[in-house]
Motif scaffolding. Structure first.
Motif, PDB file in Angstrom:
ATOM      1  N   LYS A  98       0.830  -1.213   0.000  1.00  0.00           N
ATOM      2  CA  LYS A  98       0.000   0.000   0.000  1.00  0.00           C
ATOM      3  C   LYS A  98       0.859   1.256   0.000  1.00  0.00           C
ATOM      4  CE  LYS A  98      -2.975   2.462   3.336  1.00  0.00           C
ATOM      5  NZ  LYS A  98      -3.843   3.240   2.434  1.00  0.00           N
ATOM      6  N   ARG A  99       1.892   1.282   0.810  1.00  0.00           N
ATOM      7  CA  ARG A  99       2.772   2.458   0.877  1.00  0.00           C
ATOM      8  C   ARG A  99       3.478   2.665  -0.464  1.00  0.00           C
ATOM      9  NH1 ARG A  99       4.960   5.736   5.122  1.00  0.00           N
ATOM     10  NH2 ARG A  99       6.333   7.236   4.092  1.00  0.00           N
ATOM     11  N   VAL A 100       3.932   1.588  -1.076  1.00  0.00           N
ATOM     12  CA  VAL A 100       4.616   1.671  -2.369  1.00  0.00           C
ATOM     13  C   VAL A 100       3.678   2.243  -3.429  1.00  0.00           C
ATOM     14  CG1 VAL A 100       5.681   0.315  -4.220  1.00  0.00           C
ATOM     15  CG2 VAL A 100       6.199  -0.217  -1.828  1.00  0.00           C
ATOM     16  N   VAL A 101       2.447   1.741  -3.461  1.00  0.00           N
ATOM     17  CA  VAL A 101       1.454   2.196  -4.436  1.00  0.00           C
ATOM     18  C   VAL A 101       1.142   3.671  -4.240  1.00  0.00           C
ATOM     19  CG1 VAL A 101      -0.977   1.973  -5.117  1.00  0.00           C
ATOM     20  CG2 VAL A 101       0.433  -0.075  -4.811  1.00  0.00           C
ATOM     21  N   GLU A 102       0.927   4.090  -3.016  1.00  0.00           N
ATOM     22  CA  GLU A 102       0.514   5.465  -2.771  1.00  0.00           C
ATOM     23  C   GLU A 102       1.634   6.467  -2.996  1.00  0.00           C
ATOM     24  OE1 GLU A 102      -3.147   4.359   0.257  1.00  0.00           O
ATOM     25  OE2 GLU A 102      -1.329   5.268   1.107  1.00  0.00           O
ATOM     26  N   GLU A 103       2.854   6.089  -2.658  1.00  0.00           N
ATOM     27  CA  GLU A 103       3.981   6.976  -2.964  1.00  0.00           C
ATOM     28  C   GLU A 103       4.116   7.158  -4.474  1.00  0.00           C
ATOM     29  OE1 GLU A 103       7.533   5.602  -1.112  1.00  0.00           O
ATOM     30  OE2 GLU A 103       6.895   6.167   0.909  1.00  0.00           O
ATOM     31  N   PHE A 104       3.933   6.063  -5.220  1.00  0.00           N
ATOM     32  CA  PHE A 104       4.065   6.161  -6.674  1.00  0.00           C
ATOM     33  C   PHE A 104       2.935   6.991  -7.273  1.00  0.00           C
ATOM     34  CE2 PHE A 104       2.969   4.782 -10.942  1.00  0.00           C
ATOM     35  CZ  PHE A 104       4.149   5.062 -11.597  1.00  0.00           C
ATOM     36  N   PHE A 105       1.693   6.741  -6.838  1.00  0.00           N
ATOM     37  CA  PHE A 105       0.573   7.487  -7.391  1.00  0.00           C
ATOM     38  C   PHE A 105       0.752   8.982  -7.138  1.00  0.00           C
ATOM     39  CE2 PHE A 105      -3.686   9.372  -7.158  1.00  0.00           C
ATOM     40  CZ  PHE A 105      -4.205   8.983  -8.383  1.00  0.00           C
ATOM     41  N   SER A 106       1.203   9.334  -5.925  1.00  0.00           N
ATOM     42  CA  SER A 106       1.435  10.744  -5.599  1.00  0.00           C
ATOM     43  C   SER A 106       2.553  11.334  -6.453  1.00  0.00           C
ATOM     44  CB  SER A 106       1.774  10.879  -4.113  1.00  0.00           C
ATOM     45  OG  SER A 106       1.982  12.224  -3.763  1.00  0.00           O
ATOM     46  N   TRP A 179      -6.194  -0.717  -1.586  1.00  0.00           N
ATOM     47  CA  TRP A 179      -6.121  -0.810  -3.044  1.00  0.00           C
ATOM     48  C   TRP A 179      -6.332  -2.266  -3.466  1.00  0.00           C
ATOM     49  CZ3 TRP A 179      -4.570   3.472  -6.234  1.00  0.00           C
ATOM     50  CH2 TRP A 179      -4.212   4.620  -5.513  1.00  0.00           C
ATOM     51  N   GLY A 180      -6.970  -2.459  -4.597  1.00  0.00           N
ATOM     52  CA  GLY A 180      -7.183  -3.794  -5.128  1.00  0.00           C
ATOM     53  C   GLY A 180      -6.512  -3.969  -6.476  1.00  0.00           C
ATOM     54  N   ILE A 181      -6.177  -5.199  -6.800  1.00  0.00           N
ATOM     55  CA  ILE A 181      -5.613  -5.534  -8.113  1.00  0.00           C
ATOM     56  C   ILE A 181      -6.764  -5.963  -9.007  1.00  0.00           C
ATOM     57  CG2 ILE A 181      -4.035  -7.024  -9.385  1.00  0.00           C
ATOM     58  CD1 ILE A 181      -2.401  -7.294  -6.784  1.00  0.00           C
ATOM     59  N   ALA A 182      -7.001  -5.188 -10.058  1.00  0.00           N
ATOM     60  CA  ALA A 182      -8.088  -5.461 -10.992  1.00  0.00           C
ATOM     61  C   ALA A 182      -7.513  -6.043 -12.274  1.00  0.00           C
ATOM     62  CB  ALA A 182      -8.863  -4.185 -11.292  1.00  0.00           C
ATOM     63  N   ARG A 183      -8.048  -7.178 -12.669  1.00  0.00           N
ATOM     64  CA  ARG A 183      -7.556  -7.872 -13.863  1.00  0.00           C
ATOM     65  C   ARG A 183      -8.681  -8.052 -14.872  1.00  0.00           C
ATOM     66  NH1 ARG A 183      -2.606 -10.628 -12.703  1.00  0.00           N
ATOM     67  NH2 ARG A 183      -2.085 -10.504 -10.480  1.00  0.00           N
TER      68      ARG A 183
END
Length: 265
Positions: A98-106, A179-183
């Motif tokens: 989650k932290r990795v995803v949010e840092e990247f999105f920001s 966050w979810g992984i959508a495929r």
């Protein structure tokens, strides 16, 4: 903000073409020719371009520290996660992810803002600074040192301050959000230059990370709606592996509740 070229030959190897969305991410959308199909709004046409094309880049809008240290650290962690999601070794977004995803999105949103609006120079009242040559300035930037010339600090040297400020605010706003992984098994996604307030990260043609959703398999209609939203939010361009085959909803009716960011950069 006016583009400031480097010295002839760029002797200190400063990054001039700075990717807003990482080249590694764009490469996952390439077709068999190594290109992506990109629709450029101002030209109203589709082109086939390589992921290293300057159209995907800002032109020396942020400094070398923000590019090669701050941004690279965030990018590298996200790209490792993206590869693990694509190859199936990561199937859900846990606390660490989650932290990795949010840092990247920001970071992605911040870079997009910098590209569109630039970063204004700052007058340091009461601080004269130094009269540095062009070469001296570039050496300092290469060493990730901030400096002022004749009492003015160039806006791009403050980019990392903005990146961390936006990131901290975004993390604070979304502490309880998952966050979810959508495929998608058959349909493919469009990737915009930025999703703006819609909290989605395209990972590959058939995988996206979506805020406030469980891990899921998307229907044709759900992919079509996400693609419609990607087109609506793109400021300058959007791309895909093959645009002609991409489903796009004609009417906006969200088949599930998508999450939007409350904070506008």
């Amino acid at each position: 903000m006016k583009f400031e070229p480097t010295q002839p030959g760029n002797p200190h190897r400063l990054t001039v073409d700075q990717h807003v969305f990482p080249k590694a991410g764009i490469q996952r959308f390439t077709n068999s020719d190594g290109n992506v199909e990109i629709f450029i709004k101002k030209l109203n046409r589709v082109l086939q371009l390589r992921p290293n094309n300057p159209i995907f880049c800002a032109k020396r809008v942020w400094d070398q520290k923000t590019e090669a240290a701050v941004g690279k650290h965030i990018e590298d962690r996200f790209q490792a996660l993206a590869r693990a999601i694509v190859n199936g070794t990561v199937t859900t977004i846990g606390i660490l992810e989650k932290r990795v995803v949010e840092e990247f999105f920001s970071l992605w949103r911040a870079r997009h803002k910098f590209r569109l609006e630039g970063l204004e120079d700052v007058v340091l009242h009461g601080i004269a600074g130094d009269s540095l040559t062009k070469d001296q300035q570039e050496i300092l930037e290469r060493k990730h040192v901030m400096y002022a010339v004749d009492g003015v600090m160039k806006g791009r040297l403050l980019a990392s301050v903005h990146v961390f400020g936006y990131q901290n605010a975004f993390l604070q706003d979304n502490q309880s959000m998952q966050w979810g992984i959508a495929r998608s098994y058959s349909d493919e996604f469009i990737a915009p230059d930025c999703f703006a307030d819609m909290m989605i990260i395209p990972v590959s043609p058939r995988i996206a990370i979506v805020a406030d959703q469980p891990d899921m398999i998307l229907t044709h209609d759900q992919v079509a709606v996400i693609n419609q939203q990607a087109i609506a939010r793109a400021s300058d361009y959007y791309f895909a592996r093959r645009l002609a085959l991409i489903p796009v909803a004609r009417k906006v009716r969200l088949p599930f509740e998508l999450r939007f960011s409350n904070r506008q950069y």
